[in-house]
Design an enzyme around this catalytic site. Structure first.
Site, short mmCIF file in Angstrom:
data_model
loop_
_atom_site.label_atom_id
_atom_site.label_comp_id
_atom_site.label_asym_id
_atom_site.label_seq_id
_atom_site.Cartn_x
_atom_site.Cartn_y
_atom_site.Cartn_z
N HIS A 146 -2.15 -0.11 10.62
CA HIS A 146 -3.42 -0.21 9.93
C HIS A 146 -4.51 -0.64 10.90
O HIS A 146 -4.34 -1.61 11.66
CB HIS A 146 -3.32 -1.21 8.78
CG HIS A 146 -2.55 -0.68 7.60
ND1 HIS A 146 -1.28 -0.17 7.73
CD2 HIS A 146 -2.87 -0.58 6.30
CE1 HIS A 146 -0.85 0.23 6.55
NE2 HIS A 146 -1.79 -0.02 5.65
N ARG A 398 5.91 6.86 4.64
CA ARG A 398 5.01 6.72 3.49
C ARG A 398 4.18 7.98 3.36
O ARG A 398 3.66 8.51 4.34
CB ARG A 398 4.10 5.49 3.63
CG ARG A 398 3.24 5.27 2.38
CD ARG A 398 2.48 3.96 2.44
NE ARG A 398 1.41 3.97 3.42
CZ ARG A 398 0.21 3.39 3.23
NH1 ARG A 398 -0.04 2.73 2.12
NH2 ARG A 398 -0.70 3.43 4.18
N GLU A 513 -0.90 0.42 -6.67
CA GLU A 513 -2.04 -0.08 -5.90
C GLU A 513 -3.24 -0.50 -6.73
O GLU A 513 -3.86 -1.52 -6.44
CB GLU A 513 -2.46 0.99 -4.88
CG GLU A 513 -1.34 1.34 -3.91
CD GLU A 513 -1.81 2.17 -2.74
OE1 GLU A 513 -2.54 1.64 -1.90
OE2 GLU A 513 -1.44 3.35 -2.67
N ASP A 553 -6.08 -2.10 -2.19
CA ASP A 553 -6.78 -1.23 -3.13
C ASP A 553 -6.99 -1.90 -4.48
O ASP A 553 -7.97 -1.62 -5.17
CB ASP A 553 -6.01 0.09 -3.30
CG ASP A 553 -6.21 1.01 -2.10
OD1 ASP A 553 -7.28 1.62 -2.00
OD2 ASP A 553 -5.31 1.09 -1.26
N ARG A 591 0.46 -6.72 2.17
CA ARG A 591 -0.59 -7.68 2.46
C ARG A 591 -1.32 -7.34 3.76
O ARG A 591 -0.71 -6.92 4.73
CB ARG A 591 -0.01 -9.10 2.57
CG ARG A 591 0.75 -9.56 1.35
CD ARG A 591 1.43 -10.89 1.56
NE ARG A 591 0.46 -11.98 1.59
CZ ARG A 591 0.41 -12.90 2.55
NH1 ARG A 591 1.22 -12.83 3.58
NH2 ARG A 591 -0.48 -13.87 2.49
N ARG A 723 -10.93 3.89 2.50
CA ARG A 723 -9.83 2.92 2.57
C ARG A 723 -10.37 1.50 2.45
O ARG A 723 -11.52 1.21 2.76
CB ARG A 723 -9.07 3.09 3.88
CG ARG A 723 -8.32 4.39 3.95
CD ARG A 723 -7.50 4.48 5.22
NE ARG A 723 -6.72 5.71 5.23
CZ ARG A 723 -5.57 5.88 4.59
NH1 ARG A 723 -5.07 4.89 3.89
NH2 ARG A 723 -4.94 7.03 4.63
#
Length: 892
Positions: A146, A398, A513, A553, A591, A723
């Site tokens: 991320h 994913r 989410e 999200d 997280r 995002r």
């Protein structure tokens, strides 16, 4: 012998480190740019400190000074303050380690494995009960790519070397010449940092991200996991002696999404995933080559000295003869030579094969008086291989659930099974999927000729099957569907897994989410547990169900209170369906690093979970800058593991949880609803707010910060497609940080006016771990938020949009007041003085970067995109982003 007590709160060493690092940086600035540049940095620093002290003239003077500087001076300032933060972070980490060591020395260190075992034993837990608890305990930490780590790997390497120098300076009485050498080495590293571009010049590739994760795994994580495992055994012997603990698995494991997370990242293809697995395998091989090479040197025990000739029958005699001439009579060195040769030839594809060669050596040593050698370097290597295997860490896959749906729609149309699958009623989807799960005919054609999305989905699942054949079934053991909403999203993954023959080897994981999806999660899982095909899958997986919860999200969707409350409720409400179905629930917490994305102390979050929701097994993502902060320093990593396992053991034992009063949950429901309304009214329902956000934060420029292979948006579209990371990142830069607290003040104020309700809120804070964690996390970002700085960013907005600043300022004032009243503190972070001091220490240095960023954003947005002037200005803007991130110790 009496152990002398060491002073825990002594900060003299921290001050000395800051002075040493700051003075060295000052020397570099003078050498590189002269006294005038150094004097400018000092002048800006003094004005910023005066501004913080309440000098309004200093505020105006600082802005005037910055606005009058040329680009060269601005770049020097940005570099000076940015590098200062990187160095101060090291000094603060060193101080944290110092304090931890002092507390351990004094026997006052809490939130540790030792602390947990003592607590459980005092409450009557027997060795057999603890054995059962630990046998089912696993905390799996999943590294992600991320994009919230703005530092380059090259910078991290230099920072680590500086940290080592500071550590050695702290613990060793250096001779004058050694002290001089240390200062020279420190100056060398800081000089190199000064000349190193702080941000990437080109976009990060997936391979870059894989190597970034491997840096932390190979330099810190592997040894830290082995250390915590051996610590656990030692402490078990201390608290529960004379009990056989040999078959306890390691409670800390790692996995990775890097190279497997294709959610919105078109750069993660099937080929990239295979290459990632090859890179992981090669990294493991290189680690073991080094360790075996060391053992080949030190295992010099002679066969006749230990009478171990009889054990030669347990080794490969034919191959040993090839090494005998090199190490005559030294059978263990001979065996290490053979293992080394096999590793060089890449003969070990599975960890079991390498262990089959290593274990006999350890057993023989232990049998013939070499117990320490068996437990030492060799024992650590055996443990590494058991814990990390030949694939280093499992890769997890994913994918967005909508892409799976798209692929099935094309496949079903081709075979005439359905002609509008996405819009079918949910019950009909489930019937169709269940029927296909029982159908043995192939679903994927040999040569797919569909849309790119469908072809890539098919290639991904076939890649997993191919990887299992090449590296073993543990190399990829989890598949996750992001934005899972309904049972059909999960059954779809099962169908695709069964199609390629990997069903028994995969965790099929839904990721809930949004707030609505969290609310519906229990019903979704109940439906799945009632499906015979899905139950068959769970039986083959040991009746363990992973369920992932999205923090980012949900917060972006409903704000801080609604997201956290619905995450809590989802965990609590999932207990019943899982228990009724005889399924062990393994929650997977997605997280992030900031409070607005589920951040905060890990142990506090685990302890705040609903009673009974933690059943020994837990997973959590480790994202972006969090990886650097937790896994750069081995001692901080060791502390993190201790706090993690302390919380997991205590929460899983569930020995002291009291029922939560209905009055409290009803009040929390009201707070969440009011907070969500206030948050959505600002973000989603106020015309012009998104324009205000885009004008007053560097959100557009963040997309040009080359820190990730992944786009900032999942797909084309507006705010909904953006995002959560850039959403939080942009507000962190402007010091508003609204995702962490907006709506909290309004919600609390609406109920706390009643004295009885205020008293209830204060009781909740004192006695309900969830509510206490909720309130204790808030002050960090409320203090980091600075309305004076936010006001300066507001000057970038159209005048008609300025009322949004006033709303933000009013809500911040309200939230700050309410949190202090409920926590019964005089000021925010009163109970965390170290954090408060750290923020106060940083503010005079991060504020100038914010003022510089505002000036540069104003100028940048007036230039033609792609012009040389734009590119030059953009580089400096990105450098300010990097500097502010370092100063705030948080990005997104």
């Amino acid at each position: 012998m009496t152990i002398p007590t060491l002073p825990v709160e002594d900060t003299a060493a921290l001050s000395a480190d800051i002075k040493l690092l700051g003075n060295t940086l000052g020397t570099i600035i003078r050498e590189q740019h002269g006294d005038d540049a150094f004097d400018l940095v000092e002048r800006v620093r003094r004005l910023a400190k005066a501004r913080r002290a309440g000098d309004d003239t200093a505020h105006t003077d600082l802005i005037t000074l910055i606005d009058g500087l040329n680009d060269t001076d601005l770049r020097v300032l940005v570099k000076a303050f940015s590098n200062y933060f990187q160095l101060i972070n090291i000094a603060e980490d060193s101080q944290r380690v110092r304090v931890l060591r002092q507390r351990e020395h004094n026997g006052t260190l809490t939130e540790s494995i030792d602390d947990a075992l003592a607590d459980l034993k005092s409450k009557g837990m027997t060795a057999a009960q603890l054995h059962e608890l630990l046998s089912g305990t696993e905390a799996r930490l999943v590294l992600t790519a991320h994009p919230s780590e703005s530092r380059r790997r090259e910078i991290l390497l230099k920072l680590r070397q500086i940290a080592v120098l500071i550590r050695d300076h702290d613990r060793v009485n250096l001779l004058p010449r050694e002290a001089a050498d240390m200062r020279d080495a420190l100056a060398e590293q800081i000089e190199e940092m000064w000349h190193t571009r702080p941000v990437r010049a080109t976009k990060a590739t997936v391979a870059d991200e894989v190597n970034f994760g491997l840096y932390f795994i190979t330099t810190v994580i592997m040894d830290a996991v082995v250390n915590i495992y051996t610590d656990l055994f030692d402490l078990l012997e201390k608290h529960y002696p004379n009990y056989n603990w040999n078959d306890i698995p390691s409670p800390v494991r790692f996995a990775s999404w890097v190279g497997g997370d294709r959610d919105g990242n078109p750069n993660v293809t099937a080929d990239v995933t295979l290459q990632t697995l090859a890179t992981l395998h090669e990294a493991a091989r290189q680690v073991y080559l080094y360790d075996v090479g060391e053992l080949r040197t030190v295992l010099t025990q002679a066969a006749d000295e230990l009478d171990i000739n009889g054990d030669a029958t347990t080794f490969d005699l034919a191959l040993i003869e090839q090494a005998a001439f090199k190490f005559p009579g030294e059978i263990y060195r001979q065996q290490m030579e053979l293992i080394y040769q096999r590793l060089q030839a890449n003969e070990y594809r599975k960890s079991e094969d390498l262990l089959a060669d290593l274990q006999p050596v350890a057993d023989s040593l232990a049998k013939h008086g070499g117990q320490r050698a068996a437990r030492g370097r060799l024992g650590r290597l055996v443990m590494k291989v058991k814990l990390f295997g030949m694939n280093m860490v499992p890769l997890e896959i994913r994918e967005d659930a909508s892409r799976h749906t798209h692929a099935l729609d094309e496949l079903f149309r081709t075979y005439g099974l359905a002609y509008d699958y996405p819009n079918m009623p949910e019950e009909e989807k489930q019937l169709l999927l269940t029927r296909e799960l029982r159908n043995e005919r192939p679903l994927f054609p040999e040569n797919p000729e569909f849309s790119p999305i469908t072809n890539e989905v098919i290639a991904t699942w076939r890649t997993i099957a191919a990887a299992h054949q090449r590296y073993g079934v543990h190399c990829i053991d989890t598949v996750i569907a992001s934005m899972s909403k309904l049972p059909s999203d999960v059954l779809t993954m099962l169908l695709l897994a069964r199609e390629v023959g990997i069903d028994p080897h995969m965790h099929i994981v839904p990721l809930f989410e949004t707030v609505d999806d969290l609310i519906n999660a229990p019903a979704t899982m109940q439906t799945l547990f009632e499906n015979r095909e899905y139950r068959h899958h769970l039986t083959r997986r040991g009746n363990v169900q992973q369920i992932m919860l999205g923090y980012s999200d949900s917060n972006k969707d409903g704000g801080y209170l609604a997201a956290n409350w619905n995450l809590y409720k989802a965990q609590a409400s999932l207990i019943g369906p899982c228990r009724a179905a005889g399924v062990t629930m393994e929650l997977f917490h997605g997280r992030g690093g900031s409070i607005g994305r589920g951040g905060g102390p890990t142990n506090r979050a685990i302890m705040a979970a609903p009673p009974g929701s933690l059943q020994g097994r837990i997973k959590m993502t480790e994202q972006g800058e969090v990886i650097g902060f937790r896994y750069s320093n081995p001692e901080i990593t060791h502390r993190h593991f201790n706090q993690l396992l302390h919380a997991v053991m205590i929460a899983s034992a569930n020995m002291d949880n009291q029922p939560i009063p209905t009055e409290w949950t009803d009040l929390m429901e009201q707070l969440a609803a009011t907070g969500r309304t206030a948050y959505r009214d600002l973000v989603y329902e106020s015309d012009g707010f998104l324009d205000y956000w885009q004008q007053t934060t560097p959100i557009s420029e963040l997309g040009k910060l080359q820190i990730s292979s992944r786009p900032a948006r999942r797909s084309k579209g507006g705010f909904a497609a953006l995002r959560a990371i850039p959403w939080v990142f942009s507000w962190m830069q402007s010091r508003a940080i609204i995702p962490s607290w907006y709506g909290v003040g309004t919600a609390l104020n609406a109920v706390s006016k009643d004295p009885a309700t205020l008293e209830t809120l204060q009781a909740m804070y004192e006695r309900w771990r969830f509510f206490r964690a909720l309130m204790k996390n808030l002050p960090l970002d409320l203090v980091k938020a600075d309305m004076g700085i936010v006001a300066h960013y507001a000057t970038l907005a159209d005048e008609s949009l300025l009322p949004f600043f006033q709303r933000i300022q009013a809500e911040h004032t309200l939230a700050s007041a309410q949190v202090t009243v409920i926590s019964q503190q005089k000021y925010l972070l009163e109970s965390a003085p170290v954090l408060h001091t750290s923020i106060e220490r940083r503010n005079p240095y991060v504020d100038p970067l914010n003022f510089i960023q505002v000036r540069l954003l104003r100028e940048l947005r007036e230039l033609e995109v792609d012009s040389p002037a734009y590119d030059d200005k953009l580089r400096t803007v990105l450098a300010t982003i990097n500097g502010v991130a370092a100063g705030m110790k948080t990005t997104g």
